[in-house]
Design an enzyme around this catalytic site. Structure first.
Site, PDB file in Angstrom:
ATOM      1  N   ARG A  15       0.803  -1.224   0.000  1.00  0.00           N
ATOM      2  CA  ARG A  15       0.000   0.000   0.000  1.00  0.00           C
ATOM      3  C   ARG A  15       0.838   1.277   0.000  1.00  0.00           C
ATOM      4  NH1 ARG A  15      -3.589  -1.675   4.976  1.00  0.00           N
ATOM      5  NH2 ARG A  15      -1.922  -3.215   5.134  1.00  0.00           N
ATOM      6  N   ARG A 439      41.787  47.352 -13.944  1.00  0.00           N
ATOM      7  CA  ARG A 439      40.621  47.868 -14.665  1.00  0.00           C
ATOM      8  C   ARG A 439      41.101  49.025 -15.511  1.00  0.00           C
ATOM      9  NH1 ARG A 439      38.628  50.399  -9.071  1.00  0.00           N
ATOM     10  NH2 ARG A 439      39.601  52.432  -9.327  1.00  0.00           N
TER      11      ARG A 439
END
Ligand code: UD1
Ligand code: CA
Length: 462
Positions: A15, A439
């Site tokens: 089940r 950068r």
């Protein structure tokens, strides 16, 4: 006296509608079977045998080191199941507990009380019973006029009169080992289900002139069995409440038990507060004076004392004393957050060691990294740890300062006390006390806007 336990766990659990054997479905983070194992161990069983059948190999693996496992090839009934353990108990002297693997709420205390009662009454067998408002489906305990148990009648075999009995067989028993297997062999299968019923041993013992005792528990919750997933949820909820009660009685504040989930393997020290909607799973360990949640999920986490952990996920990671984590932090396996460190919002850490007093306050990914003490990692910093093939390490030494939105392309090392300028993409090591800038320089073009607008005016614009 010696105590053995046989745990019946051969059934498929049809089940459940599952490929997984029923007894391996988890309740509070552990397979049901492990809760039962723990209960029989708590009751003092030195020898534990699991009877497995459906999913034998999986069950065997799940209990390795904790129990011996025997195979019941065909599920011919509970008596037949117990019989499979005979060869392992041949020379065993003492008592044998029989329990089912699908009743995870059974406690060591109740089993110990059953064993004590059995030993005091000096009988061949003692049945654990309880009274249920709705006994449907269970075997009913039938007693004679003097109150002695004469038999257990299964639901399908019971007359209307027997069905009215509310005292049920819990399916848990204590047997004296002497003569037990001989009596088992006398059990037949002439019943509605054509099965060898273990409780039929009661009638056999009585025919041989032995008494059968019973011990009634007033806590029917403990014997709730799981047959389908609705019952799994009911049992899991009761287990959850039990764990939370234990925690609260030990000094942990649980603000909202209804929305708090703590697994069986978790340890939490006193004066820690668990705020609502928190899940603490696996073998997590939490120290004292912490505040966890709301909305925290911890899986196999180790948390020190005085930690504040808000709305975050921590998986197989360690957070040291007085650290502050979250909200919205994601700490992945292999991470260690140092004493007094801060890991803030939208920060993901993977295999990252963050030193004592360091800060990763917002919007960062730090992976495969070793960060020293008193380091500050600015918002938006990313350790670029993956080159598409391999993972590489980033090392940031004590006292370094990483400006916002830096990319640290690993392998790379930022030296002690060094600075990285905001917006830099760092591909080479930065020496101690240096400033790494990577950068392009900013140029301002004077009057650019005015000139652009003038041009638009000239052409009519659009
Ligand atoms: C059993 C009892 C019933 C009791 C109830 C309590 C019998 C005949 N009946 O009924 O009196 O009220 O438990 O829950 O014992 N199992 C095996 N091999 C088998 C059969 C069963 O290992 O051949 C295992 C199952 O996996 C399960 C346990 O034994 O864990 C109980 O079996 P189940 O068929 O569920 O018995 P019940 O009908 O519940
Ligand atoms: Ca059952």
């Amino acid at each position: 006296m010696a105590l053995a336990a046989v745990i019946l766990a051969a059934g498929k659990g049809t089940r459940m509608k599952s490929r997984r054997p029923k007894v391996l479905h988890p309740v509070a983070g552990l397979p049901m079977l492990h809760h039962v194992l723990r209960a029989v161990q708590d009751a003092g069983a030195q020898k534990v045998i699991v009877v497995a059948g459906y999913g034998f190999e999986q069950v065997k693996e799940a209990v390795a080191g904790q129990a011996e496992v025997v195979c019941q090839e065909e599920q011919l009934g509970t008596a037949h199941a117990v019989m499979q353990a005979e060869h392992l108990l041949q020379n065993f002297e003492g008592d044998i507990l029989v329990v089912c693997g699908d009743t995870p709420l059974i406690t060591g205390a109740t089993l110990a009380a059953l064993v004590a009662h059995h030993r005091n009454s000096r009988t061949a067998a003692t049945v654990l019973t309880t009274e249920l408002e709705n006994p449907y489906g269970y075997g009913r305990v039938i007693r004679d006029n003097s109150g002695m148990v004469v038999q257990v009648v299964e639901q399908k075999d019971a007359t209307a009169e027997e069905q009215a009995v509310k005292e049920i067989n819990t399916g848990i028993y204590c047997f004296a080992a002497a003569g037990f297997f001989a009596a088992l062999k006398e059990i037949g299968n002439a019943n509605r289900q054509g099965e060898y019923y273990l409780p039929d041993i009661i009638g056999i013992y009585r025919r041989h002139g032995y008494q059968v005792a019973s011990y009634r528990t007033d806590n029917p919750d403990e014997i709730l069995g799981v047959n389908d997933r609705r019952q799994l949820a009911v049992v899991a909820d009761l287990m959850r409440r039990r764990i939370l009660d234990e925690l609260m009685l030990s000094g942990v504040t649980v603000i909202d038990p209804a929305s708090t989930f703590v697994d069986r393997g978790v340890v939490i020290a006193p004066d820690t507060v668990i705020a609502p909607f928190s899940l603490i799973e696996g073998n997590s360990v939490i120290g004292e004076d912490c505040r966890i949640g709301p909305y925290a999920r911890l899986v196999d986490a180790r948390i020190g004392s005085g930690v504040q952990l808000m709305q975050s996920t921590v998986i197989e990671a360690y957070v040291a004393d007085r650290a502050v984590v979250g909200p919205y932090a994601y700490l992945r396996p292999g991470t260690r957050v140092g004493t007094g460190a801060k890991v803030g919002d939208f920060v993901e850490l993977k295999k990252a060691i963050i030193g004592d007093g360091s800060k990763v306050p917002h919007l960062s990914y730090v992976g495969d990294a070793e960060v020293g003490a008193k380091v500050n990692i600015g918002a938006g910093t990313i350790t670029c740890n993956y080159d598409g093939e391999k993972k590489h390490r980033t090392v940031i030494e004590d006292g370094a300062f990483i400006g916002s939105n830096a990319n640290l392309v690993a392998p790379v090392r930022i030296g002690r006390g060094a600075y990285v300028a905001a917006g830099s993409t760092i591909t080479e090591d930065v020496p101690a006390a240096a400033l790494g800038v990577a950068r392009s320089r900013q140029t301002n073009i004077e009057d650019w806007v005015t000139r652009k607008k003038g041009r638009k005016g000239h052409t009519g614009g659009s």
